[in-house]
Design a protein around this motif. Structure first.
Motif, PDB file in Angstrom:
ATOM      1  N   TYR A  30       0.821  -1.216   0.000  1.00  0.00           N
ATOM      2  CA  TYR A  30       0.000   0.000   0.000  1.00  0.00           C
ATOM      3  C   TYR A  30       0.854   1.264   0.000  1.00  0.00           C
ATOM      4  O   TYR A  30       0.509   2.260  -0.631  1.00  0.00           O
ATOM      5  CB  TYR A  30      -0.932  -0.026   1.213  1.00  0.00           C
ATOM      6  CG  TYR A  30      -1.856   1.161   1.310  1.00  0.00           C
ATOM      7  CD1 TYR A  30      -2.973   1.257   0.478  1.00  0.00           C
ATOM      8  CD2 TYR A  30      -1.628   2.179   2.239  1.00  0.00           C
ATOM      9  CE1 TYR A  30      -3.834   2.342   0.564  1.00  0.00           C
ATOM     10  CE2 TYR A  30      -2.476   3.258   2.333  1.00  0.00           C
ATOM     11  CZ  TYR A  30      -3.582   3.339   1.492  1.00  0.00           C
ATOM     12  OH  TYR A  30      -4.426   4.427   1.573  1.00  0.00           O
ATOM     13  N   GLY A  31       1.985   1.216   0.738  1.00  0.00           N
ATOM     14  CA  GLY A  31       2.781   2.430   0.814  1.00  0.00           C
ATOM     15  C   GLY A  31       4.178   2.208   1.358  1.00  0.00           C
ATOM     16  O   GLY A  31       4.511   1.126   1.858  1.00  0.00           O
ATOM     17  N   LEU A  32       4.992   3.246   1.263  1.00  0.00           N
ATOM     18  CA  LEU A  32       6.387   3.210   1.684  1.00  0.00           C
ATOM     19  C   LEU A  32       6.711   4.472   2.464  1.00  0.00           C
ATOM     20  O   LEU A  32       6.245   5.567   2.118  1.00  0.00           O
ATOM     21  CB  LEU A  32       7.305   3.114   0.463  1.00  0.00           C
ATOM     22  CG  LEU A  32       7.132   1.841  -0.381  1.00  0.00           C
ATOM     23  CD1 LEU A  32       7.604   2.087  -1.802  1.00  0.00           C
ATOM     24  CD2 LEU A  32       7.907   0.689   0.239  1.00  0.00           C
ATOM     25  N   VAL A  33       7.515   4.301   3.496  1.00  0.00           N
ATOM     26  CA  VAL A  33       8.007   5.437   4.281  1.00  0.00           C
ATOM     27  C   VAL A  33       9.493   5.580   4.004  1.00  0.00           C
ATOM     28  O   VAL A  33      10.274   4.662   4.273  1.00  0.00           O
ATOM     29  CB  VAL A  33       7.764   5.230   5.790  1.00  0.00           C
ATOM     30  CG1 VAL A  33       8.310   6.413   6.582  1.00  0.00           C
ATOM     31  CG2 VAL A  33       6.276   5.036   6.071  1.00  0.00           C
ATOM     32  N   THR A  34       9.880   6.704   3.448  1.00  0.00           N
ATOM     33  CA  THR A  34      11.278   6.917   3.083  1.00  0.00           C
ATOM     34  C   THR A  34      11.594   8.406   3.056  1.00  0.00           C
ATOM     35  O   THR A  34      10.720   9.226   2.743  1.00  0.00           O
ATOM     36  CB  THR A  34      11.596   6.303   1.705  1.00  0.00           C
ATOM     37  OG1 THR A  34      12.940   6.591   1.351  1.00  0.00           O
ATOM     38  CG2 THR A  34      10.662   6.835   0.627  1.00  0.00           C
ATOM     39  N   ARG A  35      12.845   8.732   3.374  1.00  0.00           N
ATOM     40  CA  ARG A  35      13.279  10.130   3.273  1.00  0.00           C
ATOM     41  C   ARG A  35      13.644  10.497   1.843  1.00  0.00           C
ATOM     42  O   ARG A  35      13.859  11.671   1.542  1.00  0.00           O
ATOM     43  CB  ARG A  35      14.486  10.359   4.196  1.00  0.00           C
ATOM     44  CG  ARG A  35      14.143  10.281   5.677  1.00  0.00           C
ATOM     45  CD  ARG A  35      15.379  10.379   6.537  1.00  0.00           C
ATOM     46  NE  ARG A  35      16.297   9.258   6.312  1.00  0.00           N
ATOM     47  CZ  ARG A  35      17.456   9.113   6.922  1.00  0.00           C
ATOM     48  NH1 ARG A  35      17.857  10.018   7.799  1.00  0.00           N
ATOM     49  NH2 ARG A  35      18.233   8.068   6.669  1.00  0.00           N
ATOM     50  N   ASP A  36      13.728   9.496   0.976  1.00  0.00           N
ATOM     51  CA  ASP A  36      14.086   9.723  -0.425  1.00  0.00           C
ATOM     52  C   ASP A  36      12.965   9.196  -1.321  1.00  0.00           C
ATOM     53  O   ASP A  36      12.960   8.023  -1.680  1.00  0.00           O
ATOM     54  CB  ASP A  36      15.400   9.022  -0.752  1.00  0.00           C
ATOM     55  CG  ASP A  36      15.900   9.324  -2.154  1.00  0.00           C
ATOM     56  OD1 ASP A  36      15.167   9.995  -2.911  1.00  0.00           O
ATOM     57  OD2 ASP A  36      17.011   8.879  -2.490  1.00  0.00           O
ATOM     58  N   GLY A  49       6.986  10.770   3.975  1.00  0.00           N
ATOM     59  CA  GLY A  49       8.323  11.105   4.442  1.00  0.00           C
ATOM     60  C   GLY A  49       8.563  10.716   5.883  1.00  0.00           C
ATOM     61  O   GLY A  49       9.721  10.562   6.307  1.00  0.00           O
ATOM     62  N   THR A  50       7.476  10.537   6.655  1.00  0.00           N
ATOM     63  CA  THR A  50       7.608  10.170   8.063  1.00  0.00           C
ATOM     64  C   THR A  50       6.592   9.097   8.417  1.00  0.00           C
ATOM     65  O   THR A  50       5.519   8.989   7.785  1.00  0.00           O
ATOM     66  CB  THR A  50       7.385  11.372   8.994  1.00  0.00           C
ATOM     67  OG1 THR A  50       5.999  11.774   8.910  1.00  0.00           O
ATOM     68  CG2 THR A  50       8.290  12.540   8.614  1.00  0.00           C
ATOM     69  N   LEU A  51       6.912   8.340   9.439  1.00  0.00           N
ATOM     70  CA  LEU A  51       5.987   7.322   9.928  1.00  0.00           C
ATOM     71  C   LEU A  51       4.752   7.968  10.528  1.00  0.00           C
ATOM     72  O   LEU A  51       3.642   7.429  10.415  1.00  0.00           O
ATOM     73  CB  LEU A  51       6.694   6.437  10.958  1.00  0.00           C
ATOM     74  CG  LEU A  51       5.875   5.300  11.569  1.00  0.00           C
ATOM     75  CD1 LEU A  51       5.350   4.351  10.493  1.00  0.00           C
ATOM     76  CD2 LEU A  51       6.707   4.533  12.594  1.00  0.00           C
ATOM     77  N   ASP A  52       4.917   9.127  11.168  1.00  0.00           N
ATOM     78  CA  ASP A  52       3.769   9.840  11.740  1.00  0.00           C
ATOM     79  C   ASP A  52       2.684  10.048  10.696  1.00  0.00           C
ATOM     80  O   ASP A  52       1.491   9.807  10.945  1.00  0.00           O
ATOM     81  CB  ASP A  52       4.203  11.211  12.279  1.00  0.00           C
ATOM     82  CG  ASP A  52       5.045  11.109  13.542  1.00  0.00           C
ATOM     83  OD1 ASP A  52       5.051  10.024  14.161  1.00  0.00           O
ATOM     84  OD2 ASP A  52       5.686  12.097  13.912  1.00  0.00           O
ATOM     85  N   GLU A  53       3.083  10.496   9.509  1.00  0.00           N
ATOM     86  CA  GLU A  53       2.120  10.732   8.433  1.00  0.00           C
ATOM     87  C   GLU A  53       1.456   9.439   7.994  1.00  0.00           C
ATOM     88  O   GLU A  53       0.235   9.370   7.809  1.00  0.00           O
ATOM     89  CB  GLU A  53       2.820  11.374   7.237  1.00  0.00           C
ATOM     90  CG  GLU A  53       3.402  12.748   7.472  1.00  0.00           C
ATOM     91  CD  GLU A  53       4.217  13.210   6.275  1.00  0.00           C
ATOM     92  OE1 GLU A  53       3.700  14.055   5.520  1.00  0.00           O
ATOM     93  OE2 GLU A  53       5.357  12.713   6.093  1.00  0.00           O
TER      94      GLU A  53
END
Length: 312
Positions: A30-36, A49-53
Motif C-alpha cells: 500500500y505504501g512506503l516510508v522513506t526520506r528519499d 516522508g515520516t511514519l507519523d504521516e
C-alpha cells in the motif's frame, strides 16, 4: 486483503521484503516510508516522508519495519499504538528491555507482532524439529553452528552495521541472532549464557567475532561462533545426540542428513516469502505465528548476556 506499508527501502527491503509482499496473494504493498521519494517511485504506492504521516491513514493494516536496529523498538511501538500489526526485521531490538517493551505494546494494543527470523520457516528447519522430537538422534546434547565471512566496511549498502549506535553490535547481532533463534526454536527457553566477544582483525567500533555458549533444559548445549574476519566462508550446523548426529550444513542449503536418512529440503527462492505468508496467516487467524515477539525476545536475552561475556 492486508494493506502493508514498509519503512525503509534498503537492501533487504528491495530484495526480499517488498517482492514478498507483492507476491503474497492476500497482501498489497500500500505504501512506503522513506526520506528519499525517488527510491519509492518504481513501486507505484503511497509515499510518506515520516511514519507519523503514514500511521494517520486508516487504510494501513500492517507495518514492516525494515530500518536499522536502533529504530526497531520506537517504530514498532508507535505502529502498534496506532492500531497496526507489525512485522519487524531482526534482531528485534538494541537490548532485551526494548524487546520486552515491544511485546508489551503488542499485548496492550491486541495486535500481532512478528519478527523476521525467517529460518524458522525453512522446510529443513521444520523437518529437523520434527525429527528431533521423534528421537532420531536420541537425546540431543550439543549443537554447533558457525557463520564465517568477510565484512567490508566499504560496502555502502550495509556500512551502518559497524556503527554500534545504529546496529547494536557486529556479527553477534547481524548473523549470530539468526542462529541463536534457531537454537531457541529447537530447544526452548535458554537458561544460561557465556561468551567471548572481541576484535581479532578489524578495528571496528563493533566486535568482529563472537563465540556464544547457551545451555538449555535437559542438558542441551549450543555453541554459536560468528566471524567477520574470515575469507573462508562457513555456514555450518550440526546437532549431536546420544544415538547419532544430524547435519544441516550449510544452514542456508537444502540438505538434511540424519541416522538412516538424507533429505533434500530446498528453501523458497525468496527466503522472506514463507515468513510473510505465515504472518498473514496469523493475522487472519489461520495459523500460529512461527516467530512472535514473545518467542523472539529470548534471542535478545541471549545477545545481551553474550555482550557482557558471561557466565550469566
Amino acid at each position: 486483503m492486508l494493506n502493508w506499508i514498509v519503512i525503509g527501502i534498503g537492501d533487504i527491503a528491495t530484495r526480499r521484503v517488498i517482492p514478498g509482499i507483492q507476491t503474497e496473494p492476500r497482501s498489497r504493498l500500500y505504501g512506503l516510508v522513506t526520506r528519499d521519494p525517488r527510491k519509492a517511485a518504481p513501486y507505484h504506492a503511497c509515499v510518506w516522508g515520516t511514519l507519523d504521516e503514514a500511521l494517520t491513514d486508516p487504510a494501513v493494516d500492517a507495518v514492516y519495519v525494515a530500518t536499522p536496529v536502533f529504530l526497531h523498538a520506537p517504530q514498532t511501538i508507535q505502529s502498534l499504538r496506532a492500531g497496526k500489526h507489525v512485522l519487524c526485521e531482526k534482531p528485534m531490538a538494541m537490548n532485551h528491555a526494548e524487546a520486552r517493551s515491544m511485546v508489551q505494546a503488542a499485548e496492550k494494543s491486541q495486535r500481532i507482532l512478528g519478527v523476521a527470523y525467517y529460518r524458522r520457516s525453512y522446510p529443513k528447519v521444520q523437518r529437523a524439529k520434527q525429527l528431533l522430537a521423534a528421537g532420531v538422534i536420541g537425546k540431543p546434547v550439543l549443537a554447533e553452528l558457525t557463520s564465517h565471512g568477510w565484512f567490508d566496511e566499504k560496502d555502502g549498502r550495509r556500512s551502518w552495521l559497524i556503527d554500534p549506535a545504529q546496529s547494536g553490535g557486529g556479527p553477534l547481532y547481524d548473523v549470530a541472532s539468526h542462529r541463536i533463534d534457531v537454537l531457541n526454536f529447537f530447544f526452548g527457553t535458554p537458561l544460561r549464557v557465556s561468551a567471548q566477544v572481541s576484535n581479532a582483525v578489524h578495528d571496528y567500533a563493533v566486535e568482529d567475532n563472537a563465540t556464544v555458549m547457551i545451555e538449555y533444559a535437559g542438558g542441551v548445549r549450543g555453541i554459536v561462533d560468528v566471524r567477520w574476519h574470515s575469507k573462508v566462508k562457513r555456514d555450518e550446523f550440526r546437532i549431536r545426540g546420544t544415538e547419532g548426529e544430524m547435519e544441516l550444513s550449510p544452514l542456508n542449503g537444502p540438505e538434511l542428513i540424519y541416522p538412516g536418512g538424507r533429505e533434500n529440503c530446498p528453501p523458497h527462492s525468496n527466503l522472506h516469502y514463507p515468513m510473510i505468508e505465515n504472518y498473514v496467516d496469523a493475522v487472519l487467524g489461520k495459523a500460529p505465528l512461527l516467530a512472535s515477539g514473545a518467542s523472539s525476545l529470548w534471542t535478545d536475552w541471549v545477545i545481551e548476556r553474550a555482550r557482557k561475556g558471561g557466565p550469566v
